[in-house]
Design an enzyme around this catalytic site. Structure first.
Site, PDB file in Angstrom:
ATOM      1  N   GLU A   1      -6.632   4.304 -15.449  1.00 47.87           N
ATOM      2  CA  GLU A   1      -5.544   3.354 -15.696  1.00 47.87           C
ATOM      3  C   GLU A   1      -4.653   3.851 -16.826  1.00 47.87           C
ATOM      4  OE1 GLU A   1      -5.656  -0.712 -15.536  1.00 47.87           O
ATOM      5  OE2 GLU A   1      -7.481  -0.917 -14.352  1.00 47.87           O
TER       6      GLU A   1
ATOM      7  N   ASN B   1       0.830  -1.210   0.000  1.00 47.10           N
ATOM      8  CA  ASN B   1       0.000   0.000   0.000  1.00 47.10           C
ATOM      9  C   ASN B   1       0.862   1.257   0.000  1.00 47.10           C
ATOM     10  OD1 ASN B   1      -2.423  -1.397  -0.053  1.00 47.10           O
ATOM     11  ND2 ASN B   1      -2.549  -1.536   2.178  1.00 47.10           N
TER      12      ASN B   1
ATOM     13  N   HIS C   1      -8.679   6.632  -0.629  1.00 42.97           N
ATOM     14  CA  HIS C   1      -7.791   7.774  -0.868  1.00 42.97           C
ATOM     15  C   HIS C   1      -8.237   8.606  -2.071  1.00 42.97           C
ATOM     16  CE1 HIS C   1      -5.125   6.337   2.196  1.00 42.97           C
ATOM     17  NE2 HIS C   1      -4.850   5.216   1.556  1.00 42.97           N
TER      18      HIS C   1
ATOM     19  N   GLU D   1      -1.090  -4.080 -18.580  1.00 40.44           N
ATOM     20  CA  GLU D   1      -1.453  -2.704 -18.880  1.00 40.44           C
ATOM     21  C   GLU D   1      -1.979  -2.722 -20.313  1.00 40.44           C
ATOM     22  OE1 GLU D   1      -1.238  -0.279 -16.446  1.00 40.44           O
ATOM     23  OE2 GLU D   1      -0.725  -2.097 -15.293  1.00 40.44           O
TER      24      GLU D   1
ATOM     25  N   GLN E   1     -12.411  -6.831   5.215  1.00 37.45           N
ATOM     26  CA  GLN E   1     -11.223  -6.582   6.036  1.00 37.45           C
ATOM     27  C   GLN E   1     -10.501  -5.301   5.634  1.00 37.45           C
ATOM     28  OE1 GLN E   1     -11.726  -9.137   3.978  1.00 37.45           O
ATOM     29  NE2 GLN E   1      -9.858  -9.869   2.961  1.00 37.45           N
TER      30      GLN E   1
ATOM     31  N   HIS F   1      -6.326  -3.730 -14.379  1.00 36.42           N
ATOM     32  CA  HIS F   1      -5.002  -4.197 -14.817  1.00 36.42           C
ATOM     33  C   HIS F   1      -4.520  -5.401 -14.001  1.00 36.42           C
ATOM     34  CE1 HIS F   1      -1.916  -1.978 -12.011  1.00 36.42           C
ATOM     35  NE2 HIS F   1      -2.934  -2.435 -11.329  1.00 36.42           N
TER      36      HIS F   1
END
Length: 414
Positions: free
Chosen positions: A350, A210, A258, A377, A281, A321
Protein backbone atom coordinates in the site's frame (compact mmCIF):
# COMPACT_ATOMS: atom_id res chain seq x y z
CA UNK A 1 -19.03 42.54 9.89
CA UNK A 2 -17.70 41.98 13.43
CA UNK A 3 -19.01 43.88 16.48
CA UNK A 4 -20.78 46.25 14.12
CA UNK A 5 -17.52 47.24 12.44
CA UNK A 6 -17.06 46.41 8.77
CA UNK A 7 -13.86 44.42 8.26
CA UNK A 8 -11.59 45.46 5.44
CA UNK A 9 -10.58 42.63 3.10
CA UNK A 10 -7.05 41.40 3.68
CA UNK A 11 -6.69 40.47 -0.02
CA UNK A 12 -7.67 42.69 -2.93
CA UNK A 13 -9.17 41.64 -6.27
CA UNK A 14 -5.83 42.46 -7.88
CA UNK A 15 -4.39 39.39 -6.14
CA UNK A 16 -6.88 37.16 -7.94
CA UNK A 17 -6.35 38.73 -11.34
CA UNK A 18 -2.55 39.01 -11.43
CA UNK A 19 -0.13 36.20 -12.34
CA UNK A 20 0.59 34.21 -9.21
CA UNK A 21 4.37 34.51 -9.29
CA UNK A 22 5.86 36.10 -12.41
CA UNK A 23 9.15 36.73 -10.63
CA UNK A 24 9.71 32.98 -10.28
CA UNK A 25 9.21 32.23 -13.99
CA UNK A 26 12.79 32.77 -15.28
CA UNK A 27 14.30 30.50 -12.61
CA UNK A 28 11.63 27.85 -13.15
CA UNK A 29 12.30 27.84 -16.89
CA UNK A 30 16.02 27.43 -16.21
CA UNK A 31 15.39 24.55 -13.79
CA UNK A 32 13.14 22.88 -16.35
CA UNK A 33 15.78 23.18 -19.04
CA UNK A 34 18.43 21.80 -16.67
CA UNK A 35 16.13 18.94 -15.67
CA UNK A 36 15.68 17.77 -19.25
CA UNK A 37 19.32 16.67 -19.31
CA UNK A 38 18.65 14.23 -16.45
CA UNK A 39 15.78 12.48 -18.22
CA UNK A 40 16.46 8.88 -19.14
CA UNK A 41 14.09 6.17 -20.44
CA UNK A 42 12.47 4.39 -17.51
CA UNK A 43 13.62 6.95 -14.92
CA UNK A 44 10.32 7.89 -13.32
CA UNK A 45 11.83 9.92 -10.49
CA UNK A 46 13.42 12.50 -12.80
CA UNK A 47 10.35 12.60 -15.07
CA UNK A 48 7.97 13.12 -12.15
CA UNK A 49 10.15 15.84 -10.65
CA UNK A 50 10.19 17.63 -13.99
CA UNK A 51 6.40 17.31 -14.32
CA UNK A 52 5.93 18.90 -10.89
CA UNK A 53 8.31 21.70 -11.86
CA UNK A 54 6.29 22.28 -15.06
CA UNK A 55 3.11 22.42 -12.99
CA UNK A 56 4.73 24.99 -10.71
CA UNK A 57 5.64 27.07 -13.77
CA UNK A 58 2.07 26.89 -15.05
CA UNK A 59 0.69 27.95 -11.67
CA UNK A 60 3.16 30.85 -11.51
CA UNK A 61 1.95 32.11 -14.90
CA UNK A 62 -1.77 31.66 -14.21
CA UNK A 63 -3.82 34.13 -12.28
CA UNK A 64 -5.75 32.70 -9.30
CA UNK A 65 -8.94 33.56 -11.18
CA UNK A 66 -7.84 31.41 -14.13
CA UNK A 67 -6.90 28.55 -11.84
CA UNK A 68 -10.30 28.63 -10.18
CA UNK A 69 -12.18 28.74 -13.50
CA UNK A 70 -10.06 25.83 -14.73
CA UNK A 71 -11.11 23.69 -11.77
CA UNK A 72 -14.77 24.78 -11.76
CA UNK A 73 -15.46 24.76 -15.52
CA UNK A 74 -12.67 23.39 -17.66
CA UNK A 75 -11.74 20.14 -15.90
CA UNK A 76 -15.34 19.02 -15.21
CA UNK A 77 -16.11 19.73 -18.88
CA UNK A 78 -13.15 17.57 -19.92
CA UNK A 79 -14.49 14.78 -17.74
CA UNK A 80 -17.93 15.05 -19.36
CA UNK A 81 -16.43 15.09 -22.87
CA UNK A 82 -14.39 11.96 -22.14
CA UNK A 83 -17.52 10.19 -20.90
CA UNK A 84 -19.41 11.18 -24.05
CA UNK A 85 -16.56 9.87 -26.16
CA UNK A 86 -16.65 6.59 -24.27
CA UNK A 87 -20.38 6.22 -24.70
CA UNK A 88 -20.46 6.79 -28.45
CA UNK A 89 -17.25 4.89 -29.28
CA UNK A 90 -15.27 7.96 -30.32
CA UNK A 91 -11.94 6.95 -28.78
CA UNK A 92 -11.95 3.49 -30.31
CA UNK A 93 -12.84 4.95 -33.70
CA UNK A 94 -10.11 7.59 -33.58
CA UNK A 95 -7.56 4.96 -32.54
CA UNK A 96 -8.71 2.70 -35.39
CA UNK A 97 -8.33 5.59 -37.84
CA UNK A 98 -4.74 5.97 -36.74
CA UNK A 99 -2.44 8.80 -35.77
CA UNK A 100 -3.64 11.28 -38.39
CA UNK A 101 -5.87 14.38 -38.59
CA UNK A 102 -9.56 13.46 -38.38
CA UNK A 103 -12.55 15.61 -39.35
CA UNK A 104 -15.47 16.08 -36.98
CA UNK A 105 -18.09 15.56 -39.72
CA UNK A 106 -16.58 12.23 -40.76
CA UNK A 107 -16.31 11.05 -37.17
CA UNK A 108 -19.89 12.13 -36.40
CA UNK A 109 -21.20 10.35 -39.50
CA UNK A 110 -19.41 7.11 -38.63
CA UNK A 111 -20.66 7.25 -35.04
CA UNK A 112 -24.19 8.41 -35.80
CA UNK A 113 -23.95 11.39 -33.46
CA UNK A 114 -24.81 15.08 -33.77
CA UNK A 115 -21.84 16.76 -35.54
CA UNK A 116 -22.56 20.09 -33.81
CA UNK A 117 -22.37 18.45 -30.37
CA UNK A 118 -19.22 16.54 -31.29
CA UNK A 119 -17.65 19.74 -32.60
CA UNK A 120 -18.26 21.50 -29.28
CA UNK A 121 -16.87 18.61 -27.24
CA UNK A 122 -13.72 18.23 -29.32
CA UNK A 123 -13.19 21.97 -29.41
CA UNK A 124 -12.88 21.98 -25.62
CA UNK A 125 -10.63 18.92 -25.58
CA UNK A 126 -8.43 20.64 -28.15
CA UNK A 127 -8.38 23.85 -26.12
CA UNK A 128 -7.27 21.86 -23.07
CA UNK A 129 -4.55 19.99 -24.96
CA UNK A 130 -6.11 16.51 -24.91
CA UNK A 131 -6.39 16.58 -28.71
CA UNK A 132 -4.31 18.51 -31.25
CA UNK A 133 -6.34 20.98 -33.31
CA UNK A 134 -4.92 21.04 -36.85
CA UNK A 135 -7.72 22.98 -38.57
CA UNK A 136 -11.35 23.98 -38.27
CA UNK A 137 -13.22 20.96 -36.87
CA UNK A 138 -10.18 18.76 -37.49
CA UNK A 139 -8.14 17.08 -34.76
CA UNK A 140 -5.17 14.76 -34.43
CA UNK A 141 -5.11 12.19 -31.59
CA UNK A 142 -2.65 12.48 -28.72
CA UNK A 143 -1.16 9.66 -26.68
CA UNK A 144 -3.83 10.36 -24.07
CA UNK A 145 -6.78 10.17 -26.48
CA UNK A 146 -5.35 7.03 -28.12
CA UNK A 147 -4.98 5.45 -24.69
CA UNK A 148 -8.67 6.07 -24.02
CA UNK A 149 -9.40 3.22 -26.42
CA UNK A 150 -7.90 0.78 -23.88
CA UNK A 151 -10.29 -0.79 -21.32
CA UNK A 152 -7.90 0.04 -18.46
CA UNK A 153 -8.19 3.71 -19.42
CA UNK A 154 -11.75 4.21 -20.68
CA UNK A 155 -13.23 2.39 -17.68
CA UNK A 156 -11.94 5.00 -15.24
CA UNK A 157 -14.57 7.70 -15.87
CA UNK A 158 -17.33 5.13 -15.35
CA UNK A 159 -15.76 3.75 -12.18
CA UNK A 160 -15.19 7.18 -10.65
CA UNK A 161 -18.63 8.93 -10.70
CA UNK A 162 -19.82 7.74 -7.27
CA UNK A 163 -16.68 9.03 -5.59
CA UNK A 164 -16.43 12.20 -7.66
CA UNK A 165 -20.01 13.14 -6.81
CA UNK A 166 -19.37 12.74 -3.11
CA UNK A 167 -16.08 14.66 -3.38
CA UNK A 168 -17.86 17.53 -5.13
CA UNK A 169 -21.03 17.73 -3.07
CA UNK A 170 -20.43 16.27 0.34
CA UNK A 171 -17.08 16.97 1.94
CA UNK A 172 -16.86 16.01 5.62
CA UNK A 173 -19.32 18.13 7.53
CA UNK A 174 -18.55 20.35 10.50
CA UNK A 175 -14.82 19.86 10.00
CA UNK A 176 -14.93 16.32 11.39
CA UNK A 177 -13.36 13.20 9.90
CA UNK A 178 -15.95 10.45 9.25
CA UNK A 179 -14.87 7.43 11.30
CA UNK A 180 -17.13 4.57 10.19
CA UNK A 181 -18.11 3.14 6.79
CA UNK A 182 -21.73 4.01 7.54
CA UNK A 183 -20.90 7.74 7.76
CA UNK A 184 -18.99 8.00 4.47
CA UNK A 185 -19.78 11.24 2.59
CA UNK A 186 -20.54 9.15 -0.51
CA UNK A 187 -23.57 7.63 1.18
CA UNK A 188 -24.84 11.08 2.16
CA UNK A 189 -24.26 12.50 -1.32
CA UNK A 190 -26.12 9.65 -3.03
CA UNK A 191 -28.76 9.29 -0.29
CA UNK A 192 -28.07 5.57 -0.06
CA UNK A 193 -27.25 2.89 2.50
CA UNK A 194 -24.94 1.22 -0.03
CA UNK A 195 -21.18 1.57 0.31
CA UNK A 196 -19.03 2.38 -2.71
CA UNK A 197 -18.63 -1.20 -3.91
CA UNK A 198 -22.29 -2.08 -3.50
CA UNK A 199 -23.29 1.15 -5.23
CA UNK A 200 -20.87 0.49 -8.09
CA UNK A 201 -22.26 -3.03 -8.45
CA UNK A 202 -25.85 -1.76 -8.48
CA UNK A 203 -24.95 0.63 -11.29
CA UNK A 204 -23.02 -1.95 -13.30
CA UNK A 205 -19.62 -0.38 -12.67
CA UNK A 206 -17.70 -3.28 -11.04
CA UNK A 207 -16.03 -4.43 -14.25
CA UNK A 208 -15.12 -0.82 -14.97
CA UNK A 209 -13.71 -0.50 -11.45
CA UNK A 210 -11.51 -3.57 -11.96
CA UNK A 211 -10.25 -2.17 -15.27
CA UNK A 212 -9.70 1.22 -13.66
CA UNK A 213 -7.56 -0.32 -10.94
CA UNK A 214 -5.66 -2.27 -13.59
CA UNK A 215 -4.86 1.01 -15.32
CA UNK A 216 -3.88 2.69 -12.06
CA UNK A 217 -1.26 0.02 -11.44
CA UNK A 218 0.33 0.15 -14.90
CA UNK A 219 3.84 1.53 -15.34
CA UNK A 220 4.88 0.87 -11.74
CA UNK A 221 7.63 -1.44 -10.60
CA UNK A 222 5.98 -4.40 -8.80
CA UNK A 223 7.42 -5.22 -5.41
CA UNK A 224 8.52 -8.70 -6.47
CA UNK A 225 10.65 -7.35 -9.35
CA UNK A 226 14.46 -7.19 -9.12
CA UNK A 227 15.60 -3.98 -7.49
CA UNK A 228 12.60 -3.60 -5.18
CA UNK A 229 12.26 -6.34 -2.55
CA UNK A 230 14.95 -9.09 -2.44
CA UNK A 231 12.38 -11.89 -2.59
CA UNK A 232 14.91 -14.72 -2.48
CA UNK A 233 16.42 -13.43 0.75
CA UNK A 234 13.23 -12.24 2.44
CA UNK A 235 10.77 -15.01 1.50
CA UNK A 236 12.11 -17.96 -0.46
CA UNK A 237 15.10 -18.75 1.75
CA UNK A 238 13.79 -20.61 4.77
CA UNK A 239 10.44 -21.48 3.17
CA UNK A 240 8.96 -24.92 3.89
CA UNK A 241 9.91 -27.41 1.15
CA UNK A 242 8.93 -30.53 3.07
CA UNK A 243 5.45 -30.91 1.61
CA UNK A 244 3.89 -30.13 -1.79
CA UNK A 245 0.78 -29.04 0.10
CA UNK A 246 2.63 -26.35 2.07
CA UNK A 247 1.27 -22.88 1.33
CA UNK A 248 3.87 -20.33 0.31
CA UNK A 249 1.69 -17.24 -0.09
CA UNK A 250 -1.94 -16.34 0.59
CA UNK A 251 -3.30 -13.30 -1.23
CA UNK A 252 -6.03 -12.12 1.17
CA UNK A 253 -8.75 -10.25 -0.71
CA UNK A 254 -6.78 -10.92 -3.89
CA UNK A 255 -9.63 -10.59 -6.39
CA UNK A 256 -8.75 -12.66 -9.48
CA UNK A 257 -5.18 -13.37 -8.42
CA UNK A 258 -3.37 -10.91 -10.68
CA UNK A 259 -0.67 -10.19 -8.09
CA UNK A 260 0.03 -13.85 -7.41
CA UNK A 261 0.28 -14.56 -11.13
CA UNK A 262 2.76 -11.72 -11.47
CA UNK A 263 4.72 -13.10 -8.53
CA UNK A 264 4.75 -16.53 -10.20
CA UNK A 265 6.09 -15.04 -13.43
CA UNK A 266 8.99 -13.47 -11.55
CA UNK A 267 9.60 -16.42 -9.21
CA UNK A 268 8.29 -19.63 -10.78
CA UNK A 269 10.49 -21.81 -8.55
CA UNK A 270 9.13 -20.49 -5.24
CA UNK A 271 8.11 -23.52 -3.16
CA UNK A 272 4.54 -24.25 -2.14
CA UNK A 273 1.05 -23.23 -3.14
CA UNK A 274 -0.15 -19.78 -4.13
CA UNK A 275 -3.63 -19.28 -2.66
CA UNK A 276 -5.90 -16.44 -3.70
CA UNK A 277 -8.78 -15.65 -1.33
CA UNK A 278 -11.83 -13.50 -1.96
CA UNK A 279 -15.60 -13.68 -1.74
CA UNK A 280 -17.17 -16.72 -3.47
CA UNK A 281 -18.62 -14.70 -6.37
CA UNK A 282 -15.16 -13.21 -7.05
CA UNK A 283 -12.90 -16.27 -6.97
CA UNK A 284 -15.69 -18.25 -8.65
CA UNK A 285 -15.18 -16.10 -11.74
CA UNK A 286 -11.49 -17.01 -12.16
CA UNK A 287 -11.41 -18.55 -15.62
CA UNK A 288 -9.72 -21.92 -16.15
CA UNK A 289 -6.50 -21.36 -18.07
CA UNK A 290 -2.95 -22.66 -18.27
CA UNK A 291 -1.70 -19.56 -16.41
CA UNK A 292 -4.33 -19.80 -13.67
CA UNK A 293 -3.26 -23.36 -12.88
CA UNK A 294 -0.57 -21.78 -10.70
CA UNK A 295 -3.31 -20.55 -8.33
CA UNK A 296 -5.45 -22.25 -5.74
CA UNK A 297 -8.71 -20.30 -5.43
CA UNK A 298 -10.34 -20.24 -1.98
CA UNK A 299 -13.60 -18.49 -1.02
CA UNK A 300 -13.02 -16.44 2.12
CA UNK A 301 -14.26 -13.32 3.90
CA UNK A 302 -11.29 -11.62 5.52
CA UNK A 303 -13.35 -10.69 8.57
CA UNK A 304 -13.71 -14.43 9.33
CA UNK A 305 -11.14 -16.80 10.81
CA UNK A 306 -8.21 -17.34 8.43
CA UNK A 307 -8.46 -20.96 7.21
CA UNK A 308 -4.83 -21.26 6.05
CA UNK A 309 -2.59 -21.69 9.06
CA UNK A 310 1.17 -21.16 9.08
CA UNK A 311 1.76 -19.95 5.50
CA UNK A 312 5.14 -18.44 4.68
CA UNK A 313 3.50 -15.16 3.65
CA UNK A 314 0.08 -13.54 3.90
CA UNK A 315 -0.26 -10.75 1.39
CA UNK A 316 -2.74 -7.88 1.12
CA UNK A 317 -2.75 -5.37 -1.73
CA UNK A 318 -4.88 -2.25 -1.29
CA UNK A 319 -7.15 -3.97 1.21
CA UNK A 320 -6.62 -1.98 4.40
CA UNK A 321 -6.96 1.43 2.75
CA UNK A 322 -10.63 0.54 2.20
CA UNK A 323 -11.28 0.47 5.95
CA UNK A 324 -10.97 2.81 8.93
CA UNK A 325 -8.61 1.68 11.70
CA UNK A 326 -11.10 -0.34 13.76
CA UNK A 327 -12.12 -2.54 10.82
CA UNK A 328 -8.56 -2.73 9.44
CA UNK A 329 -7.43 -3.93 12.87
CA UNK A 330 -10.00 -6.74 12.76
CA UNK A 331 -8.75 -7.86 9.33
CA UNK A 332 -5.11 -7.87 10.40
CA UNK A 333 -5.79 -9.74 13.63
CA UNK A 334 -7.45 -12.58 11.69
CA UNK A 335 -4.20 -13.00 9.77
CA UNK A 336 -2.06 -12.57 12.86
CA UNK A 337 -3.88 -15.47 14.54
CA UNK A 338 -2.91 -17.77 11.64
CA UNK A 339 0.78 -16.80 11.48
CA UNK A 340 3.50 -19.19 12.64
CA UNK A 341 6.00 -17.57 15.03
CA UNK A 342 9.46 -17.11 13.55
CA UNK A 343 8.26 -18.17 10.10
CA UNK A 344 5.20 -16.37 8.74
CA UNK A 345 5.21 -12.82 7.40
CA UNK A 346 2.43 -10.38 6.66
CA UNK A 347 3.12 -8.33 3.52
CA UNK A 348 1.06 -5.17 2.99
CA UNK A 349 1.34 -3.55 -0.43
CA UNK A 350 0.00 0.00 0.00
CA UNK A 351 0.90 3.65 -0.10
CA UNK A 352 3.04 5.06 2.69
CA UNK A 353 2.58 8.82 2.57
CA UNK A 354 5.81 10.65 3.49
CA UNK A 355 5.82 13.26 6.25
CA UNK A 356 6.44 16.04 3.70
CA UNK A 357 6.46 16.37 -0.10
CA UNK A 358 3.55 13.96 -0.64
CA UNK A 359 3.03 12.89 -4.24
CA UNK A 360 -0.26 14.09 -5.70
CA UNK A 361 -1.56 10.61 -6.56
CA UNK A 362 -1.30 9.60 -2.91
CA UNK A 363 -2.90 12.76 -1.52
CA UNK A 364 -5.73 12.57 -4.08
CA UNK A 365 -6.41 8.90 -3.37
CA UNK A 366 -6.45 9.65 0.35
CA UNK A 367 -9.36 12.07 -0.16
CA UNK A 368 -11.11 9.60 -2.46
CA UNK A 369 -10.93 6.96 0.28
CA UNK A 370 -12.14 9.51 2.83
CA UNK A 371 -15.26 10.30 0.84
CA UNK A 372 -15.95 6.80 -0.48
CA UNK A 373 -15.44 4.67 2.60
CA UNK A 374 -14.44 6.86 5.58
CA UNK A 375 -11.02 5.27 5.09
CA UNK A 376 -7.55 6.55 4.23
CA UNK A 377 -4.14 6.26 2.70
CA UNK A 378 -1.77 6.01 5.66
CA UNK A 379 1.44 7.75 6.63
CA UNK A 380 4.37 5.84 8.11
CA UNK A 381 3.19 6.91 11.59
CA UNK A 382 -0.32 5.68 10.79
CA UNK A 383 1.05 2.28 9.78
CA UNK A 384 3.09 1.92 12.95
CA UNK A 385 0.03 2.88 14.99
CA UNK A 386 -2.20 0.34 13.23
CA UNK A 387 0.19 -2.58 12.89
CA UNK A 388 2.35 -2.31 16.01
CA UNK A 389 0.28 -0.48 18.62
CA UNK A 390 -3.16 -1.78 17.70
CA UNK A 391 -2.36 -5.22 16.27
CA UNK A 392 0.78 -6.17 18.18
CA UNK A 393 2.88 -6.99 15.13
CA UNK A 394 6.43 -5.87 14.39
CA UNK A 395 7.24 -3.94 11.21
CA UNK A 396 10.49 -5.54 10.06
CA UNK A 397 10.96 -3.15 7.14
CA UNK A 398 9.12 -0.80 4.82
CA UNK A 399 10.38 -1.41 1.30
CA UNK A 400 9.89 1.71 -0.84
CA UNK A 401 9.56 1.67 -4.61
CA UNK A 402 10.01 5.44 -5.00
CA UNK A 403 7.74 8.43 -5.52
CA UNK A 404 4.15 7.50 -6.29
CA UNK A 405 4.75 3.74 -6.00
CA UNK A 406 3.09 1.63 -3.33
CA UNK A 407 5.48 0.32 -0.69
CA UNK A 408 5.71 -3.20 0.71
CA UNK A 409 5.40 -3.31 4.51
CA UNK A 410 7.01 -6.47 5.88
CA UNK A 411 5.55 -7.54 9.23
CA UNK A 412 6.37 -10.32 11.67
CA UNK A 413 5.04 -11.62 14.95
CA UNK A 414 6.74 -10.09 17.97
Amino acid sequence: MANGIEEKPTVTVATATSPSDLAAVPQLIKELADGVSSLEPGCNEARQALAIKARTLMQALETPRETMIKHCWAQPAVYAAILCGNECGLWKLMAKNGDKPQKVKELACALGVDPVLLSRLLRHLGAMGYLLEVGEDEYKPTSFSLSLSLPIMNASPWAAPPSSTSMNTSAPGAGRTPRTPRTAPLMHAHKTDLNYFALAQSRGYLEDFNNHMGGYRQGRLPWMAPGFVPVQEVLIEGADRSSPDAVFMVDVGGCLGHDLLEFHRYHPAAPGKLVVQDLPQVVGSIAPSEENRALTAMPHNFFDEQPVQGARAYYMHSVLHDWPDERAEAIVKRVKAAMRPGYSKLLINENVIPRTDAYWEMSALDLVMLTQLSAQERTESDWYDLLERRCGLKIAKIWSGGRGVESLIECELK
